[in-house]
Design a protein around this motif. Structure first.
Motif, PDB file in Angstrom:
ATOM      1  N   TRP A   1      12.707  -1.398  -5.320  1.00 41.01           N
ATOM      2  CA  TRP A   1      11.276  -1.134  -5.321  1.00 41.01           C
ATOM      3  C   TRP A   1      10.700  -1.376  -3.936  1.00 41.01           C
ATOM      4  O   TRP A   1      11.010  -2.373  -3.291  1.00 41.01           O
ATOM      5  CB  TRP A   1      10.591  -2.018  -6.351  1.00 41.01           C
ATOM      6  N   THR A   2       9.869  -0.453  -3.464  1.00 41.04           N
ATOM      7  CA  THR A   2       9.311  -0.544  -2.118  1.00 41.04           C
ATOM      8  C   THR A   2       7.794  -0.482  -2.156  1.00 41.04           C
ATOM      9  O   THR A   2       7.197  -0.016  -3.123  1.00 41.04           O
ATOM     10  CB  THR A   2       9.818   0.620  -1.234  1.00 41.04           C
ATOM     11  N   VAL A   3       7.182  -0.951  -1.088  1.00 40.63           N
ATOM     12  CA  VAL A   3       5.747  -0.772  -0.865  1.00 40.63           C
ATOM     13  C   VAL A   3       5.636   0.444   0.039  1.00 40.63           C
ATOM     14  O   VAL A   3       6.362   0.566   1.027  1.00 40.63           O
ATOM     15  CB  VAL A   3       5.117  -2.008  -0.191  1.00 40.63           C
ATOM     16  N   LYS A   4       4.765   1.375  -0.326  1.00 42.98           N
ATOM     17  CA  LYS A   4       4.667   2.596   0.471  1.00 42.98           C
ATOM     18  C   LYS A   4       3.223   3.048   0.566  1.00 42.98           C
ATOM     19  O   LYS A   4       2.339   2.479  -0.070  1.00 42.98           O
ATOM     20  CB  LYS A   4       5.561   3.678  -0.108  1.00 42.98           C
ATOM     21  N   GLN A   5       3.000   4.058   1.371  1.00 38.09           N
ATOM     22  CA  GLN A   5       1.658   4.606   1.543  1.00 38.09           C
ATOM     23  C   GLN A   5       1.175   5.204   0.229  1.00 38.09           C
ATOM     24  O   GLN A   5       1.930   5.858  -0.485  1.00 38.09           O
ATOM     25  CB  GLN A   5       1.658   5.670   2.638  1.00 38.09           C
TER      26      GLN A   5
END
Length: 139
Positions: free
Chosen positions: A80-84
């Motif tokens: 899981w990533t943090v993205k725009q």
């Protein structure tokens, strides 16, 4: 936090604590109040040292996401990533620390999905993200 020994580790592998800041000559854990993203505070005597720590989860950087952050899961629901933020993307609408269930997110308005990050042996570090969908023009 109970007594523990620290050893150097690779932070990019996850499931480790990252030292965000260390303060010498003090055991006052409140010095970490002025350090961003601190999740744990630890101090020892002789020599007096306080360290401000963040947990880096092996399931991805979204573990550290806050309300309003946009997140996405990788292939097969991993990393899981943090993205725009983008329309039809996922935005964190609530972050629940410690033990929780999907029912806790079901009570959150606009919740569409949740993800539970567990930390073996430290349930107080578990995190559940309740997520909603971003509609057109709401990014």
């Amino acid at each position: 936090m109970q007594d523990m020994e620290f050893e150097s580790a690779e932070c990019d592998r996850g499931d480790v604590f990252e030292v965000l800041r260390a303060f010498g000559n003090t055991t006052d854990r409140s010095v970490c109040n002025y350090v961003d993203h601190v999740e744990w505070r630890y101090s020892v005597r002789d020599p007096d040292v306080t360290v401000c720590l963040a947990y880096r989860h092996g399931d991805g950087a979204a573990y550290n996401a806050d309300r309003g952050d946009c997140v996405d899961d990788g292939p097969g629901g991993t990393a899981w990533t943090v993205k725009q933020c983008r329309p039809s993307g996922l935005v964190v609408i609530n972050r629940i620390e410690g033990r929780s269930s999907s029912a806790d997110c079901e009570r959150v308005p606009r919740n569409k999905r949740d993800h539970y990050f567990t930390v073996e042996g430290a349930p107080e570090l578990n995190v559940r993200l309740c997520m909603g969908m971003i509609g057109p023009g709401t990014s």
